[in-house]
Write an enzyme that holds these catalytic residues in place. Structure first.
Site, PDB file in Angstrom:
ATOM      1  N   LEU A  64       0.848  -1.196   0.000  1.00 41.10           N
ATOM      2  CA  LEU A  64       0.000   0.000   0.000  1.00 41.10           C
ATOM      3  C   LEU A  64       0.884   1.247   0.000  1.00 41.10           C
ATOM      4  O   LEU A  64       2.095   1.147  -0.141  1.00 41.10           O
ATOM      5  CB  LEU A  64      -0.926  -0.042   1.219  1.00 41.10           C
ATOM      6  CG  LEU A  64      -1.755  -1.341   1.322  1.00 41.10           C
ATOM      7  CD1 LEU A  64      -2.545  -1.388   2.617  1.00 41.10           C
ATOM      8  CD2 LEU A  64      -2.686  -1.502   0.127  1.00 41.10           C
ATOM      9  N   THR A  92       6.381   0.606   2.459  1.00 38.81           N
ATOM     10  CA  THR A  92       7.399   1.347   3.222  1.00 38.81           C
ATOM     11  C   THR A  92       6.683   2.139   4.312  1.00 38.81           C
ATOM     12  O   THR A  92       5.920   3.065   4.012  1.00 38.81           O
ATOM     13  CB  THR A  92       8.180   2.301   2.299  1.00 38.81           C
ATOM     14  OG1 THR A  92       8.798   1.536   1.253  1.00 38.81           O
ATOM     15  CG2 THR A  92       9.275   3.033   3.081  1.00 38.81           C
ATOM     16  N   LYS A 169      15.016   0.430   5.331  1.00 35.17           N
ATOM     17  CA  LYS A 169      14.405   1.011   4.126  1.00 35.17           C
ATOM     18  C   LYS A 169      14.358   2.540   4.209  1.00 35.17           C
ATOM     19  O   LYS A 169      14.565   3.238   3.218  1.00 35.17           O
ATOM     20  CB  LYS A 169      13.004   0.417   3.952  1.00 35.17           C
ATOM     21  CG  LYS A 169      12.182   0.992   2.827  1.00 35.17           C
ATOM     22  CD  LYS A 169      12.783   0.723   1.462  1.00 35.17           C
ATOM     23  CE  LYS A 169      11.984   1.449   0.385  1.00 35.17           C
ATOM     24  NZ  LYS A 169      12.650   1.441  -0.908  1.00 35.17           N
ATOM     25  N   LYS A 237       6.576  11.194   1.541  1.00 36.16           N
ATOM     26  CA  LYS A 237       6.130  10.330   2.653  1.00 36.16           C
ATOM     27  C   LYS A 237       7.334   9.692   3.352  1.00 36.16           C
ATOM     28  O   LYS A 237       7.431   9.681   4.577  1.00 36.16           O
ATOM     29  CB  LYS A 237       5.176   9.265   2.087  1.00 36.16           C
ATOM     30  CG  LYS A 237       4.640   8.251   3.073  1.00 36.16           C
ATOM     31  CD  LYS A 237       5.328   6.889   3.001  1.00 36.16           C
ATOM     32  CE  LYS A 237       5.258   6.196   1.674  1.00 36.16           C
ATOM     33  NZ  LYS A 237       5.946   4.910   1.625  1.00 36.16           N
TER      34      LYS A 237
HETATM   35  N1  NAP Z   1       7.518   2.790  -6.841  1.00 36.21           N
HETATM   36  C1  NAP Z   1       8.714   2.425  -6.386  1.00 36.21           C
HETATM   37  O1  NAP Z   1       9.728   2.570  -7.081  1.00 36.21           O
HETATM   38  C2  NAP Z   1       8.869   1.818  -5.008  1.00 36.21           C
HETATM   39  C3  NAP Z   1      10.073   1.164  -4.707  1.00 36.21           C
HETATM   40  C4  NAP Z   1      10.236   0.581  -3.454  1.00 36.21           C
HETATM   41  C5  NAP Z   1       9.231   0.682  -2.504  1.00 36.21           C
HETATM   42  N2  NAP Z   1       8.068   1.346  -2.807  1.00 36.21           N
HETATM   43  C6  NAP Z   1       7.030   1.402  -1.770  1.00 36.21           C
HETATM   44  O2  NAP Z   1       6.059   0.431  -2.129  1.00 36.21           O
HETATM   45  C7  NAP Z   1       4.750   0.892  -1.793  1.00 36.21           C
HETATM   46  C8  NAP Z   1       3.878   0.939  -3.044  1.00 36.21           C
HETATM   47  O3  NAP Z   1       4.513   1.787  -3.981  1.00 36.21           O
HETATM   48  P1  NAP Z   1       3.851   2.041  -5.431  1.00 36.21           P
HETATM   49  O4  NAP Z   1       4.861   2.773  -6.240  1.00 36.21           O
HETATM   50  O5  NAP Z   1       3.233   0.796  -5.937  1.00 36.21           O
HETATM   51  O6  NAP Z   1       2.715   3.084  -4.997  1.00 36.21           O
HETATM   52  P2  NAP Z   1       1.422   3.553  -5.836  1.00 36.21           P
HETATM   53  O7  NAP Z   1       1.560   3.226  -7.259  1.00 36.21           O
HETATM   54  O8  NAP Z   1       1.186   4.947  -5.407  1.00 36.21           O
HETATM   55  O9  NAP Z   1       0.263   2.603  -5.242  1.00 36.21           O
HETATM   56  C9  NAP Z   1      -0.200   2.775  -3.938  1.00 36.21           C
HETATM   57  C10 NAP Z   1      -1.192   1.685  -3.618  1.00 36.21           C
HETATM   58  O10 NAP Z   1      -1.697   1.904  -2.297  1.00 36.21           O
HETATM   59  C11 NAP Z   1      -3.113   1.922  -2.352  1.00 36.21           C
HETATM   60  N3  NAP Z   1      -3.638   2.775  -1.285  1.00 36.21           N
HETATM   61  C12 NAP Z   1      -3.279   4.060  -1.007  1.00 36.21           C
HETATM   62  N4  NAP Z   1      -3.965   4.499   0.079  1.00 36.21           N
HETATM   63  C13 NAP Z   1      -4.752   3.479   0.472  1.00 36.21           C
HETATM   64  C14 NAP Z   1      -5.690   3.317   1.530  1.00 36.21           C
HETATM   65  N5  NAP Z   1      -5.934   4.304   2.409  1.00 36.21           N
HETATM   66  N6  NAP Z   1      -6.324   2.130   1.651  1.00 36.21           N
HETATM   67  C15 NAP Z   1      -6.083   1.148   0.771  1.00 36.21           C
HETATM   68  N7  NAP Z   1      -5.212   1.219  -0.262  1.00 36.21           N
HETATM   69  C16 NAP Z   1      -4.551   2.382  -0.399  1.00 36.21           C
HETATM   70  C17 NAP Z   1      -3.449   2.452  -3.734  1.00 36.21           C
HETATM   71  O11 NAP Z   1      -4.770   2.139  -4.061  1.00 36.21           O
HETATM   72  P3  NAP Z   1      -5.609   3.028  -5.132  1.00 36.21           P
HETATM   73  O12 NAP Z   1      -5.316   2.423  -6.461  1.00 36.21           O
HETATM   74  O13 NAP Z   1      -7.008   2.861  -4.698  1.00 36.21           O
HETATM   75  O14 NAP Z   1      -5.120   4.448  -4.995  1.00 36.21           O
HETATM   76  C18 NAP Z   1      -2.418   1.684  -4.551  1.00 36.21           C
HETATM   77  O15 NAP Z   1      -2.810   0.351  -4.746  1.00 36.21           O
HETATM   78  C19 NAP Z   1       4.941   2.243  -1.106  1.00 36.21           C
HETATM   79  O16 NAP Z   1       5.006   2.065   0.272  1.00 36.21           O
HETATM   80  C20 NAP Z   1       6.284   2.710  -1.645  1.00 36.21           C
HETATM   81  O17 NAP Z   1       6.911   3.630  -0.751  1.00 36.21           O
HETATM   82  C21 NAP Z   1       7.867   1.903  -4.048  1.00 36.21           C
END
Ligand code: NAP
Length: 280
Positions: A64, A92, A169, A237
């Site tokens: 999430l 994260t 992390k 964040k």
């Molecule tokens: N992108 C990267 O390169 C990367 C790398 C390493 C780690 N991360 C970490 O991995 C995680 C996901 O990253 P991402 O890039 O996939 O993020 P993202 O594309 O912004 O997706 C966020 C996800 O969280 C859901 N969400 C947000 N608020 C919510 C809530 N209140 N209740 C339920 N679901 C909720 C969103 O659902 P909706 O579709 O409904 O909005 C979506 O499925 C984060 O913690 C990020 O810091 C990301």
């Protein structure tokens, strides 16, 4: 083994795809419906609520946005998960939240590990992420078959008890934030000194900033940050979590301010927008 995967954002959808490729049963849920892409055609079952996702699952993966979103979703997971279910939280979130969530899970007879990932959408697609796991040794062992689907074997490691993965992390992403901000100010400095921007970027590309520029220079040159891999929102964040956890961190605090200032214009875009914002 049935895996429930909650959160099909940029990373989640790629990680969940590996579960199907390995031939496992997969149930997926996302807050906003219709984000499962081709997972359903490939055999996943998409459900409309958390209860249906987790009630028959052995393992539940959370991917999430951050700690607030896990705080919203986890109670429903714990209400409907079978005792002994293993929750693998790859969001994260920071160490304190991880420990809180583990305590909540334990009170429901559910096991919890924090397993944030290092690397972005490329490694997520290739199954070569780093995975930093905090949790009991047996829970780690039980999580491994799943973690190895999206993590490179040599980069999946147990780094301590619950919270340790999340602590590491934050340190990893603190570095990313400082790097993005540092390049921005180097560009501003170069401009003040009358340097040619392309020459400056070429030269910086062969310095400690090389790793960052190898990935982000095309976006910086185009001035277009819409091809998001890691969003500025996530960076803000994570810097906020780092500052909250670390106390006196003046450099990180300045980077957080820069990320927040850039959000006004660049919400949803790649975190490289922070560099452009600082470069002016
Ligand atoms: N992108 C990267 O390169 C990367 C790398 C390493 C780690 N991360 C970490 O991995 C995680 C996901 O990253 P991402 O890039 O996939 O993020 P993202 O594309 O912004 O997706 C966020 C996800 O969280 C859901 N969400 C947000 N608020 C919510 C809530 N209140 N209740 C339920 N679901 C909720 C969103 O659902 P909706 O579709 O409904 O909005 C979506 O499925 C984060 O913690 C990020 O810091 C990301």
């Amino acid at each position: 083994m049935t895996t429930a995967f909650l959160g099909l954002g940029r990373m989640g959808i790629l990680m969940a795809g590996h579960v199907l490729s390995a031939g496992h049963d997969l149930v997926v849920w996302n807050r906003t419906a219709g984000r499962a892409g081709d997972l359903v055609a490939r055999g996943a079952r998409e459900v409309a609520n958390v209860a249906d996702a987790v009630s028959a699952a052995d393992r539940v993966v959370l991917m999430l946005f951050g700690p607030d979103s896990v705080r919203e979703v986890l109670p429903e997971v714990l209400r409907h998960a079978q005792p002994g279910t293993l929750v693998i939280d790859s969001t994260t979130i920071g160490p304190e939240a991880a420990r809180d969530f583990a305590a909540l899970a334990a009170a429901s007879g559910v096991r919890y590990v924090d397993a944030p990932v290092a690397g972005s959408t490329g490694p997520a697609a290739d199954g070569t992420l780093g995975v930093l796991v905090g949790g009991a040794p047996q829970d780690y062992e039980d999580a491994l078959p799943l973690l190895h689907l999206w993590g490179a074997p040599e980069k999946v490691r147990r780094v301590g008890d619950v919270g340790a993965g999340s602590a590491l992390k934050l340190c990893v992403n603190q570095g990313l934030g400082v790097m993005a901000a540092g390049v921005g100010e180097a560009l501003r400095l170069g401009s003040a000194l009358g340097l040619d921007r392309d020459v400056l970027l070429d030269v910086l590309g062969a310095t400690a900033y090389g790793w960052y520029l190898a990935q982000k220079r095309p976006m910086l040159d185009a001035g277009d940050f819409s091809g998001t891999t890691f969003s500025l929102d996530l960076m803000a964040k994570d810097l906020d979590l780092a500052v909250a956890a670390g106390g006196d961190l003046p450099v990180t605090s300045a980077c957080l301010q820069a990320a927040r200032a850039a959000l006004d214009q660049h919400a949803g875009q790649d975190y490289a927008a922070m560099t452009a914002h600082l470069a002016g």
